[in-house]
Motif scaffolding. Structure first.
Motif, PDB file in Angstrom:
ATOM      1  N   SER A 141      -2.603  -4.951-160.001  1.00  0.00           N
ATOM      2  CA  SER A 141      -2.318  -5.087-161.426  1.00  0.00           C
ATOM      3  C   SER A 141      -2.273  -6.564-161.769  1.00  0.00           C
ATOM      4  O   SER A 141      -1.474  -7.318-161.177  1.00  0.00           O
ATOM      5  CB  SER A 141      -0.986  -4.423-161.758  1.00  0.00           C
ATOM      6  OG  SER A 141      -1.055  -3.033-161.549  1.00  0.00           O
ATOM      7  N   PRO A 164      -9.153  -6.129-169.904  1.00  0.00           N
ATOM      8  CA  PRO A 164      -8.518  -4.797-169.884  1.00  0.00           C
ATOM      9  C   PRO A 164      -9.526  -3.669-169.678  1.00  0.00           C
ATOM     10  O   PRO A 164      -9.201  -2.664-169.021  1.00  0.00           O
ATOM     11  CB  PRO A 164      -7.852  -4.723-171.261  1.00  0.00           C
ATOM     12  CG  PRO A 164      -7.545  -6.147-171.594  1.00  0.00           C
ATOM     13  CD  PRO A 164      -8.704  -6.935-171.049  1.00  0.00           C
ATOM     14  N   ARG A 175     -17.074   2.229-160.491  1.00  0.00           N
ATOM     15  CA  ARG A 175     -15.737   2.345-161.047  1.00  0.00           C
ATOM     16  C   ARG A 175     -15.694   3.541-161.980  1.00  0.00           C
ATOM     17  O   ARG A 175     -16.705   3.947-162.548  1.00  0.00           O
ATOM     18  CB  ARG A 175     -15.310   1.067-161.772  1.00  0.00           C
ATOM     19  CG  ARG A 175     -16.061   0.758-163.053  1.00  0.00           C
ATOM     20  CD  ARG A 175     -15.617  -0.587-163.597  1.00  0.00           C
ATOM     21  NE  ARG A 175     -16.321  -0.943-164.832  1.00  0.00           N
ATOM     22  CZ  ARG A 175     -16.221  -2.115-165.440  1.00  0.00           C
ATOM     23  NH1 ARG A 175     -15.435  -3.063-164.916  1.00  0.00           N
ATOM     24  NH2 ARG A 175     -16.897  -2.346-166.549  1.00  0.00           N
ATOM     25  N   ALA A 177     -12.961   4.951-164.991  1.00  0.00           N
ATOM     26  CA  ALA A 177     -11.740   4.884-165.780  1.00  0.00           C
ATOM     27  C   ALA A 177     -11.429   6.277-166.305  1.00  0.00           C
ATOM     28  O   ALA A 177     -12.329   7.103-166.459  1.00  0.00           O
ATOM     29  CB  ALA A 177     -11.922   3.903-166.930  1.00  0.00           C
ATOM     30  N   SER A 187      -3.890  -5.751-167.578  1.00  0.00           N
ATOM     31  CA  SER A 187      -3.038  -5.531-168.753  1.00  0.00           C
ATOM     32  C   SER A 187      -2.120  -6.710-168.950  1.00  0.00           C
ATOM     33  O   SER A 187      -1.654  -7.319-167.982  1.00  0.00           O
ATOM     34  CB  SER A 187      -2.223  -4.256-168.562  1.00  0.00           C
ATOM     35  OG  SER A 187      -1.277  -4.094-169.597  1.00  0.00           O
ATOM     36  N   THR A 213     -10.228  -2.082-166.229  1.00  0.00           N
ATOM     37  CA  THR A 213      -9.266  -1.177-165.611  1.00  0.00           C
ATOM     38  C   THR A 213      -9.945   0.122-165.201  1.00  0.00           C
ATOM     39  O   THR A 213     -10.573   0.790-166.020  1.00  0.00           O
ATOM     40  CB  THR A 213      -8.112  -0.889-166.577  1.00  0.00           C
ATOM     41  OG1 THR A 213      -7.406  -2.098-166.832  1.00  0.00           O
ATOM     42  CG2 THR A 213      -7.170   0.156-165.994  1.00  0.00           C
ATOM     43  N   GLN A 234      -7.269   1.009-157.053  1.00  0.00           N
ATOM     44  CA  GLN A 234      -6.964   0.902-158.479  1.00  0.00           C
ATOM     45  C   GLN A 234      -6.943  -0.560-158.919  1.00  0.00           C
ATOM     46  O   GLN A 234      -6.276  -1.394-158.298  1.00  0.00           O
ATOM     47  CB  GLN A 234      -5.619   1.552-158.783  1.00  0.00           C
ATOM     48  CG  GLN A 234      -5.154   1.415-160.222  1.00  0.00           C
ATOM     49  CD  GLN A 234      -5.961   2.270-161.184  1.00  0.00           C
ATOM     50  OE1 GLN A 234      -6.199   3.446-160.920  1.00  0.00           O
ATOM     51  NE2 GLN A 234      -6.374   1.685-162.300  1.00  0.00           N
ATOM     52  N   VAL A 235      -7.622  -0.824-159.999  1.00  0.00           N
ATOM     53  CA  VAL A 235      -7.556  -2.133-160.657  1.00  0.00           C
ATOM     54  C   VAL A 235      -7.024  -1.911-162.063  1.00  0.00           C
ATOM     55  O   VAL A 235      -7.581  -1.123-162.823  1.00  0.00           O
ATOM     56  CB  VAL A 235      -8.940  -2.808-160.711  1.00  0.00           C
ATOM     57  CG1 VAL A 235      -8.892  -4.066-161.576  1.00  0.00           C
ATOM     58  CG2 VAL A 235      -9.413  -3.139-159.306  1.00  0.00           C
ATOM     59  N   THR A 236      -5.950  -2.590-162.394  1.00  0.00           N
ATOM     60  CA  THR A 236      -5.340  -2.489-163.711  1.00  0.00           C
ATOM     61  C   THR A 236      -5.233  -3.888-164.307  1.00  0.00           C
ATOM     62  O   THR A 236      -4.668  -4.791-163.687  1.00  0.00           O
ATOM     63  CB  THR A 236      -3.950  -1.850-163.635  1.00  0.00           C
ATOM     64  OG1 THR A 236      -4.058  -0.558-163.029  1.00  0.00           O
ATOM     65  CG2 THR A 236      -3.345  -1.699-165.026  1.00  0.00           C
TER      66      THR A 236
END
Length: 122
Positions: free
Chosen positions: A10, A87, A37, A39, A121, A90, A117-119
């Motif tokens: 994150s 963003p 990826r 989402a 924010s 993500t 997981q890539v977030t």
């Protein structure tokens, strides 16, 4: 060959991450390696690919100029350096491999790693 993807996390917009795809059970030499990826609620997207035959690399327009794929043969690893993250980056990122080309349909790829997981924010 088994693939292990790692390196997600994150981060804030503008930050960087480096994803790793490490092979075991066989060498990655001779395999084309893809990064996808997905989402929530969106279709799977091929983000980047590095072709075994000639080193050709592919980037989706959405990441061109920000992401860099590279291969370290001696470490049986492929990396995805992700800079200036947004963003909209993500997603869960997957690496996959096959013995053909960057144009291979995802459904036909032989080997997949688990996702990381890539977030992004604030």
């Amino acid at each position: 060959v088994q693939l292990q993807a790692s390196g997600g996390g994150s981060v804030q917009p503008g930050a960087s991450l480096r994803l790793s795809c490490v092979a075991s059970g066989d060498t990655l030499d001779g395999y084309t390696v893809h990064w996808f990826r997905q989402a929530p609620g969106k279709e799977r997207e091929r983000v980047s690919c590095i072709q075994s035959s000639d080193g050709y690399v592919y980037y989706a327009d959405s990441v061109k100029g920000r992401f860099t794929i590279s291969r370290v043969v001696m470490k049986d690893s492929v990396y995805l350096q992700m800079d200036r993250l947004k963003p909209e980056d993500t997603a869960v990122y997957y690496c996959a491999a096959d013995e053909t080309s960057c144009e291979s349909d995802a459904e036909l790829l032989d080997y997949w790693g688990q996702g990381t997981q890539v977030t992004v924010s604030s």
